[in-house]
Design an enzyme around this catalytic site. Structure first.
Site, short mmCIF file in Angstrom:
data_model
loop_
_atom_site.label_atom_id
_atom_site.label_comp_id
_atom_site.label_asym_id
_atom_site.label_seq_id
_atom_site.Cartn_x
_atom_site.Cartn_y
_atom_site.Cartn_z
N ASN A 10 0.86 -1.19 0.00
CA ASN A 10 0.00 0.00 0.00
C ASN A 10 0.90 1.24 0.00
O ASN A 10 1.45 1.61 1.03
CB ASN A 10 -0.90 -0.04 1.26
CG ASN A 10 -1.83 1.15 1.32
OD1 ASN A 10 -1.91 1.96 0.39
ND2 ASN A 10 -2.54 1.29 2.43
N TRP A 11 1.04 1.83 -1.19
CA TRP A 11 1.95 2.98 -1.32
C TRP A 11 1.35 4.24 -0.69
O TRP A 11 2.04 5.23 -0.54
CB TRP A 11 2.24 3.24 -2.80
CG TRP A 11 3.02 2.17 -3.50
CD1 TRP A 11 3.23 0.88 -3.07
CD2 TRP A 11 3.72 2.29 -4.75
NE1 TRP A 11 4.00 0.19 -3.99
CE2 TRP A 11 4.31 1.03 -5.03
CE3 TRP A 11 3.88 3.32 -5.68
CZ2 TRP A 11 5.06 0.79 -6.19
CZ3 TRP A 11 4.63 3.08 -6.84
CH2 TRP A 11 5.22 1.83 -7.08
N LYS A 12 0.05 4.20 -0.37
CA LYS A 12 -0.64 5.37 0.19
C LYS A 12 -0.40 6.60 -0.71
O LYS A 12 -0.39 6.46 -1.92
CB LYS A 12 -0.23 5.59 1.63
CG LYS A 12 -0.40 4.32 2.48
CD LYS A 12 -0.32 4.56 3.95
CE LYS A 12 -0.52 3.24 4.68
NZ LYS A 12 -0.56 3.34 6.11
N HIS A 96 -9.84 1.06 4.26
CA HIS A 96 -8.58 1.22 5.01
C HIS A 96 -8.85 2.15 6.19
O HIS A 96 -9.64 3.09 6.07
CB HIS A 96 -7.50 1.79 4.09
CG HIS A 96 -6.15 1.78 4.76
ND1 HIS A 96 -5.77 2.75 5.65
CD2 HIS A 96 -5.14 0.89 4.71
CE1 HIS A 96 -4.56 2.46 6.10
NE2 HIS A 96 -4.16 1.33 5.54
N GLU A 98 -7.39 4.56 7.35
CA GLU A 98 -7.20 5.99 7.08
C GLU A 98 -8.40 6.59 6.36
O GLU A 98 -8.65 7.79 6.46
CB GLU A 98 -5.89 6.18 6.29
CG GLU A 98 -4.67 5.96 7.18
CD GLU A 98 -3.44 5.41 6.48
OE1 GLU A 98 -3.39 5.44 5.25
OE2 GLU A 98 -2.54 4.93 7.20
N GLU A 166 -6.12 -5.30 9.97
CA GLU A 166 -5.11 -4.28 10.25
C GLU A 166 -5.46 -3.56 11.55
O GLU A 166 -6.26 -2.62 11.54
CB GLU A 166 -5.07 -3.25 9.12
CG GLU A 166 -4.63 -3.79 7.78
CD GLU A 166 -3.97 -2.69 6.96
OE1 GLU A 166 -2.78 -2.79 6.72
OE2 GLU A 166 -4.65 -1.72 6.60
N GLY A 172 1.45 2.29 10.79
CA GLY A 172 2.11 3.57 10.54
C GLY A 172 3.20 3.94 11.55
O GLY A 172 3.47 3.20 12.50
N SER A 213 2.64 -2.33 10.34
CA SER A 213 4.07 -2.39 10.68
C SER A 213 4.73 -3.70 10.24
O SER A 213 5.60 -4.24 10.94
CB SER A 213 4.28 -2.17 12.18
OG SER A 213 3.88 -0.88 12.55
N GLY A 234 2.73 -1.19 4.37
CA GLY A 234 2.64 0.20 3.94
C GLY A 234 4.04 0.75 3.71
O GLY A 234 4.58 0.69 2.60
#
Ligand code: PGA
Length: 261
Positions: A10-12, A96, A98, A166, A172, A213, A234
């Site tokens: 997940n490159w975000k 997700h 976020e 998650e 993160g 993580s 991530g």
């Protein structure tokens, strides 16, 4: 080993420029990917086109980080499948943490899951509790996210979805701590139970992956001991050296498992 190990990076909202994104994607094409590992990059929308062309002769697949569950209309800033269909994304992240934090409700996420399946794109429904408590209340958070998120999927189609567990506290750079492989394993069992209660079928289950993580040091434990079907890294997915190492570690594990069978 029955299934391939699924790794969705997940490159975000990274990297900052198209040039860097192409550089990162080129790095991925240098990794040797064994057949028992499936690699997917969930990249920002504006980079999809150029990364698709970097990946054209590689086995790496693309995932969308989000989708709007409607074919067209007055939805400023949103993107629908027909706009990216020519790039053949294989997966789409849904829910997700976020995006949940931006206010996406379980009901809205259920529409996205149903919509993705209709468009033949595999939805990756992300679930996870914000905090843990000693009395196990966090389990009901996961149960509710699963029940509501899968509400529009027929029982027969649930096994086509990918579930990503998650825990928000492990995601993160501000993570409280890493999850343990025991916590991962417990959750894999719990999610399978919730889903088999929904479908009445404990044999045909979706793939369940772990994220939060993930790094080259803990990845194998989440797969081997934590019993996850894959991983959703991530930060690590932006570091070509570390992701190469992770894939190498998992490749030798998958080969050793295969020779046992
Ligand atoms: P992280 O992110 O690996 O950087 O913790 C995982 C995710 O948010 O999907």
């Amino acid at each position: 080993m029955k299934k391939q190990i699924l790794i969705i990076g997940n490159w975000k909202m990274n990297p900052a420029t198209s040039k860097e994104a192409i550089g990162l994607a080129r790095g991925y094409t240098t990794i040797s990917i064994p057949k028992h590992i499936e690699i997917v990059s969930a990249v920002p929308f504006p980079y999809l086109e150029s990364i698709k062309s970097v990946y054209r002769s590689s086995k790496i697949k693309l995932a969308l980080q989000n989708i709007y569950p409607s074919d067209a209309g007055a939805h400023t800033g949103e993107i629908t499948f027909s706009m990216v269909a020519h790039l053949k994304p294989a997966y789409v992240l849904v829910g997700h943490s976020e995006r949940r934090a931006m206010g996406e409700s379980d009901d809205f996420l259920a529409q996205k899951v149903g919509y993705a399946l209709k468009k033949n794109v595999v939805p990756v429904l992300c679930v996870g509790e914000r905090t843990r408590d000693d009395s196990g209340q966090f389990l009901s958070v996961i149960k509710e996210q699963l029940q509501k998120g899968l509400a529009l999927v027929s029982k027969a189609q649930i096994s086509k979805v990918v579930i990503a567990y998650e825990p928000v506290w492990a995601i993160g750079k501000d993570a409280t701590r890493e999850a343990t492989h025991e916590e991962c394993r417990e959750m894999m069992v719990f999610i399978k139970k919730v889903i088999s209660d929904i479908t009445g079928n404990s044999k045909q289950l979706p793939r369940i992956i772990y994220g939060g993580s993930v790094d080259d040091k803990n990845a194998l434990d989440f797969i081997n001991l934590g019993k996850a079907d894959g991983l959703l890294p991530g930060r690590l997915s932006l570091d070509i050296k570390k992701i190469t190492k992770l894939i190498t570690i998992l490749a030798s594990y998958a080969t050793s498992q295969k020779s046992k069978n």
